[in-house]
Design a protein around this motif. Sequence first.
Motif, PDB file in Angstrom:
ATOM      1  N   LEU A 290       0.827  -1.206   0.000  1.00  0.00           N
ATOM      2  CA  LEU A 290       0.000   0.000   0.000  1.00  0.00           C
ATOM      3  C   LEU A 290       0.864   1.261   0.000  1.00  0.00           C
ATOM      4  O   LEU A 290       0.559   2.245  -0.690  1.00  0.00           O
ATOM      5  CB  LEU A 290      -0.935  -0.002   1.214  1.00  0.00           C
ATOM      6  CG  LEU A 290      -2.082  -1.010   1.174  1.00  0.00           C
ATOM      7  CD1 LEU A 290      -2.784  -1.066   2.529  1.00  0.00           C
ATOM      8  CD2 LEU A 290      -3.080  -0.652   0.072  1.00  0.00           C
ATOM      9  N   VAL A 291       1.946   1.245   0.767  1.00  0.00           N
ATOM     10  CA  VAL A 291       2.865   2.382   0.791  1.00  0.00           C
ATOM     11  C   VAL A 291       3.474   2.602  -0.585  1.00  0.00           C
ATOM     12  O   VAL A 291       3.710   3.739  -1.010  1.00  0.00           O
ATOM     13  CB  VAL A 291       3.963   2.165   1.856  1.00  0.00           C
ATOM     14  CG1 VAL A 291       5.103   3.161   1.682  1.00  0.00           C
ATOM     15  CG2 VAL A 291       3.367   2.289   3.254  1.00  0.00           C
ATOM     16  N   SER A 292       3.716   1.514  -1.318  1.00  0.00           N
ATOM     17  CA  SER A 292       4.267   1.618  -2.671  1.00  0.00           C
ATOM     18  C   SER A 292       3.228   2.072  -3.692  1.00  0.00           C
ATOM     19  O   SER A 292       3.544   2.222  -4.870  1.00  0.00           O
ATOM     20  CB  SER A 292       4.854   0.264  -3.085  1.00  0.00           C
ATOM     21  OG  SER A 292       5.540   0.343  -4.311  1.00  0.00           O
ATOM     22  N   GLY A 293       1.996   2.285  -3.251  1.00  0.00           N
ATOM     23  CA  GLY A 293       0.951   2.787  -4.142  1.00  0.00           C
ATOM     24  C   GLY A 293       0.212   1.722  -4.909  1.00  0.00           C
ATOM     25  O   GLY A 293      -0.504   2.029  -5.877  1.00  0.00           O
ATOM     26  N   LEU A 294       0.345   0.452  -4.498  1.00  0.00           N
ATOM     27  CA  LEU A 294      -0.284  -0.637  -5.234  1.00  0.00           C
ATOM     28  C   LEU A 294      -1.712  -0.881  -4.762  1.00  0.00           C
ATOM     29  O   LEU A 294      -1.993  -0.820  -3.559  1.00  0.00           O
ATOM     30  CB  LEU A 294       0.514  -1.931  -5.048  1.00  0.00           C
ATOM     31  CG  LEU A 294       1.881  -1.993  -5.707  1.00  0.00           C
ATOM     32  CD1 LEU A 294       2.660  -3.201  -5.208  1.00  0.00           C
ATOM     33  CD2 LEU A 294       1.743  -2.031  -7.221  1.00  0.00           C
ATOM     34  N   PRO A 295      -2.636  -1.194  -5.693  1.00  0.00           N
ATOM     35  CA  PRO A 295      -3.917  -1.741  -5.271  1.00  0.00           C
ATOM     36  C   PRO A 295      -3.678  -3.140  -4.717  1.00  0.00           C
ATOM     37  O   PRO A 295      -2.870  -3.903  -5.258  1.00  0.00           O
ATOM     38  CB  PRO A 295      -4.734  -1.782  -6.565  1.00  0.00           C
ATOM     39  CG  PRO A 295      -3.709  -1.839  -7.658  1.00  0.00           C
ATOM     40  CD  PRO A 295      -2.511  -1.084  -7.160  1.00  0.00           C
ATOM     41  N   VAL A 296      -4.348  -3.479  -3.622  1.00  0.00           N
ATOM     42  CA  VAL A 296      -4.070  -4.720  -2.902  1.00  0.00           C
ATOM     43  C   VAL A 296      -5.336  -5.566  -2.775  1.00  0.00           C
ATOM     44  O   VAL A 296      -6.410  -5.059  -2.437  1.00  0.00           O
ATOM     45  CB  VAL A 296      -3.507  -4.421  -1.496  1.00  0.00           C
ATOM     46  CG1 VAL A 296      -3.452  -5.686  -0.644  1.00  0.00           C
ATOM     47  CG2 VAL A 296      -2.121  -3.803  -1.595  1.00  0.00           C
ATOM     48  N   LEU A 297      -5.188  -6.854  -3.046  1.00  0.00           N
ATOM     49  CA  LEU A 297      -6.219  -7.851  -2.759  1.00  0.00           C
ATOM     50  C   LEU A 297      -5.672  -8.747  -1.659  1.00  0.00           C
ATOM     51  O   LEU A 297      -4.520  -9.184  -1.725  1.00  0.00           O
ATOM     52  CB  LEU A 297      -6.533  -8.687  -4.002  1.00  0.00           C
ATOM     53  CG  LEU A 297      -6.972  -7.926  -5.255  1.00  0.00           C
ATOM     54  CD1 LEU A 297      -7.088  -8.881  -6.430  1.00  0.00           C
ATOM     55  CD2 LEU A 297      -8.287  -7.197  -5.023  1.00  0.00           C
ATOM     56  N   TYR A 298      -6.489  -9.018  -0.640  1.00  0.00           N
ATOM     57  CA  TYR A 298      -5.996  -9.830   0.471  1.00  0.00           C
ATOM     58  C   TYR A 298      -7.142 -10.610   1.093  1.00  0.00           C
ATOM     59  O   TYR A 298      -8.314 -10.317   0.865  1.00  0.00           O
ATOM     60  CB  TYR A 298      -5.318  -8.941   1.522  1.00  0.00           C
ATOM     61  CG  TYR A 298      -6.289  -8.200   2.421  1.00  0.00           C
ATOM     62  CD1 TYR A 298      -6.597  -8.677   3.688  1.00  0.00           C
ATOM     63  CD2 TYR A 298      -6.905  -7.016   1.994  1.00  0.00           C
ATOM     64  CE1 TYR A 298      -7.492  -8.013   4.515  1.00  0.00           C
ATOM     65  CE2 TYR A 298      -7.798  -6.344   2.818  1.00  0.00           C
ATOM     66  CZ  TYR A 298      -8.082  -6.843   4.074  1.00  0.00           C
ATOM     67  OH  TYR A 298      -8.977  -6.197   4.895  1.00  0.00           O
TER      68      TYR A 298
END
Length: 380
Positions: A290-298
């Motif tokens: 998230l800090v790297s700016g990525l959309p995240v699925l978890y």
Amino acid sequence: MTRVLHIITGLGHGGAERQLALLLRHMPPHRVESEVAVLTCTGPIGEDVKAEGVPVHEVGMRSNRDLGALPRLVQLIRRGRYDVVHTHLYRACVFGRIAAHLAGAPLIVATEHSLGDGHIEGRRTTRGVRMLYMATERLGAATVAVSPTVARRLLAWGVRPERLVSIPNCVDVSAFAFDRTRRVAARQALGVEPDEFVIGTAGRLVPTKRIDLLLQAFAGMDGWARTWLLIVGDGPERPALENLAWRLGVAGRVVFAGETTGVAGMLAAMDAYAAPSTQETFGVGVLEALVSGLPVLYTTCPALDDLPSRLSPGARRLPTEAAAWSWALGDLERHGHFRLPLPPVARHYSAESHAARLVDLYRDGPAAVRPATGGVLATT
């Protein structure tokens, strides 16, 4: 000046190891003087710690039952005259708390990084494991849980509330912020073209991480042939996962990058982050993504689940179903390359705040970081 000896099983690649290195980097040098003892070997993170000027001592433990390591550890603690002995990870907590008690250390604390539901640091939480843990837990003054989820598990094990504090893990925002130069270099090293879409994940390759489900979901995507799946990390499941990729017919588009200290570069190379793990004590990898700016699925991430969802707008929780993951990954691929702004949750887990709470714990004991009403420290 408070002298602190951190004891950890090893300093290879791993979430707890990276957390310790980050903590050492943010400890105020005018208030805390830190050293590290590793039970096994220094490893790459240990070399980084030494390069930053922190002494690292190798105890030379050969196996889980190498009791000869105990007197060496006692001698090290006595010789160093430390004010605090702080242990990390199961084996180091067991041996470290015993050694610190025998050496007469003034304050003994432990951080519990790895207590999942039914396992701890890769081992099943059998009756014997729990009994040994609890017997040595009482030798210390406090046990630090890295999330409210872990705190609840420790309470269920029988850790007394007045001995338990919850100080969450942290994330290094500056280290994992997106950097385009790093992205170009990482993609060139991986052989990925600038316009190709990369789905990624990072972590130890063990069953609970469910990389098998991620591979199945990737194979079920309509656009997998024009997409890459980047798997960063290593572990006992790697051969089986590589075999699964071949059986699913997607091996040509899957990169097993192995362990690396350059996780920030790997995240920069990605366009989406997938974490289908069903067992987590915190979820540092999700935060770093998230800090790297990525959309995240978890699927499971206490760092997010213990807070309001509005603090992590770039993250989406999914069930443990390959079809749901295939659809969600395909949806991200159709949206193409984009980066998200820094989410509020990153500021909540700052390294500076984590270090400050530990300094208070070292100086004044558990009462310094516990609410006046008793119980574990609130993290909101």
